[in-house]
Scaffold this motif. Sequence first.
Motif, mmCIF file in Angstrom:
data_model
loop_
_atom_site.group_PDB
_atom_site.id
_atom_site.type_symbol
_atom_site.label_atom_id
_atom_site.label_comp_id
_atom_site.label_asym_id
_atom_site.label_seq_id
_atom_site.Cartn_x
_atom_site.Cartn_y
_atom_site.Cartn_z
ATOM 1 N N THR A 16 118.370 -15.466 88.035
ATOM 2 C CA THR A 16 117.571 -16.476 88.703
ATOM 3 C C THR A 16 117.200 -17.630 87.509
ATOM 4 N N ARG A 17 116.985 -18.732 87.719
ATOM 5 C CA ARG A 17 116.574 -19.655 86.496
ATOM 6 C C ARG A 17 115.597 -19.063 85.421
ATOM 7 N N ASP A 18 114.523 -18.314 85.938
ATOM 8 C CA ASP A 18 113.646 -17.901 85.158
ATOM 9 C C ASP A 18 113.816 -16.450 84.677
ATOM 10 N N GLN A 19 114.842 -16.070 84.449
ATOM 11 C CA GLN A 19 115.300 -14.747 84.252
ATOM 12 C C GLN A 19 115.507 -14.797 82.581
ATOM 13 N N ILE A 20 114.976 -13.693 82.140
ATOM 14 C CA ILE A 20 114.828 -13.726 80.417
ATOM 15 C C ILE A 20 116.064 -12.861 80.189
ATOM 16 N N LEU A 21 116.923 -13.142 79.182
ATOM 17 C CA LEU A 21 118.060 -12.528 78.530
ATOM 18 C C LEU A 21 117.563 -11.708 77.369
ATOM 19 N N THR A 22 117.914 -10.387 77.475
ATOM 20 C CA THR A 22 117.525 -9.547 76.187
ATOM 21 C C THR A 22 118.471 -9.603 75.126
ATOM 22 N N GLN A 23 118.322 -9.144 74.109
ATOM 23 C CA GLN A 23 119.044 -8.936 72.955
ATOM 24 C C GLN A 23 120.363 -8.242 73.294
ATOM 25 N N LEU A 26 122.812 -9.946 75.489
ATOM 26 C CA LEU A 26 123.752 -10.771 74.766
ATOM 27 C C LEU A 26 124.800 -9.981 73.947
ATOM 28 N N ILE A 27 124.238 -8.837 73.404
ATOM 29 C CA ILE A 27 125.327 -7.886 72.633
ATOM 30 C C ILE A 27 126.455 -7.569 73.743
ATOM 31 N N GLU A 28 125.815 -7.102 75.011
ATOM 32 C CA GLU A 28 126.740 -6.633 75.761
ATOM 33 C C GLU A 28 127.771 -7.795 76.407
ATOM 34 N N PHE A 29 127.381 -8.863 76.528
ATOM 35 C CA PHE A 29 128.181 -10.096 76.909
ATOM 36 C C PHE A 29 129.077 -10.435 75.827
ATOM 37 N N LYS A 30 128.773 -10.162 74.412
ATOM 38 C CA LYS A 30 129.584 -10.522 73.561
ATOM 39 C C LYS A 30 130.874 -9.352 73.311
ATOM 40 N N LEU A 34 134.806 -10.255 73.612
ATOM 41 C CA LEU A 34 135.480 -9.975 72.667
ATOM 42 C C LEU A 34 136.826 -8.977 73.495
ATOM 43 N N GLN A 35 136.440 -8.083 74.222
ATOM 44 C CA GLN A 35 137.459 -7.296 74.752
ATOM 45 C C GLN A 35 138.448 -8.364 75.756
ATOM 46 N N GLU A 36 137.926 -9.249 76.413
ATOM 47 C CA GLU A 36 138.814 -10.047 77.210
ATOM 48 C C GLU A 36 139.759 -11.053 76.273
ATOM 49 N N PHE A 37 139.086 -11.443 75.098
ATOM 50 C CA PHE A 37 139.962 -12.153 74.030
ATOM 51 C C PHE A 37 141.191 -11.401 73.670
ATOM 52 N N LYS A 38 140.872 -10.257 73.117
ATOM 53 C CA LYS A 38 141.712 -9.237 72.760
ATOM 54 C C LYS A 38 142.644 -9.120 73.747
ATOM 55 N N ARG A 39 142.556 -8.880 75.157
ATOM 56 C CA ARG A 39 143.534 -8.628 75.933
ATOM 57 C C ARG A 39 144.280 -9.918 75.969
#
Length: 105
Positions: A16-23, A26-30, A34-39
């Motif tokens: 949702t728009r008001d959902q908070i992203l945790t650190q 962001l690490i999981e997203f990164k 990276l895995q997708e870029f490597k592929r």
Amino acid sequence: MDTLQQRARTPMTAPTRDQILTQSDLIEFKEDMLQEFKRIIKECISGAPGKKWLKSTEVKKLLGISHGFLQSLRDTGVLPFTKIGGSIYYDYEDITVMMATNKQA
């Protein structure tokens, strides 16, 4: 129970728009990126897909063939396939073997 454990036990929902992203989010997203870029880089360098199993659309694009010709390759047994539910998968190794077997000098 901390929020990470709670998140692991609850199903993924649309943000949702008001959902908070945790650190950790962001690490999981990164790591996923990276895995997708490597592929993708591996696929570009080797010319081979970065995965073992390909769907019909990927095989048609890879070989530059029509749906009907791919169907013909399946029907005649030239190209082995695996069907799971309504999806058909092809092993990349089987595709390379088929191409090498039919290679003409």
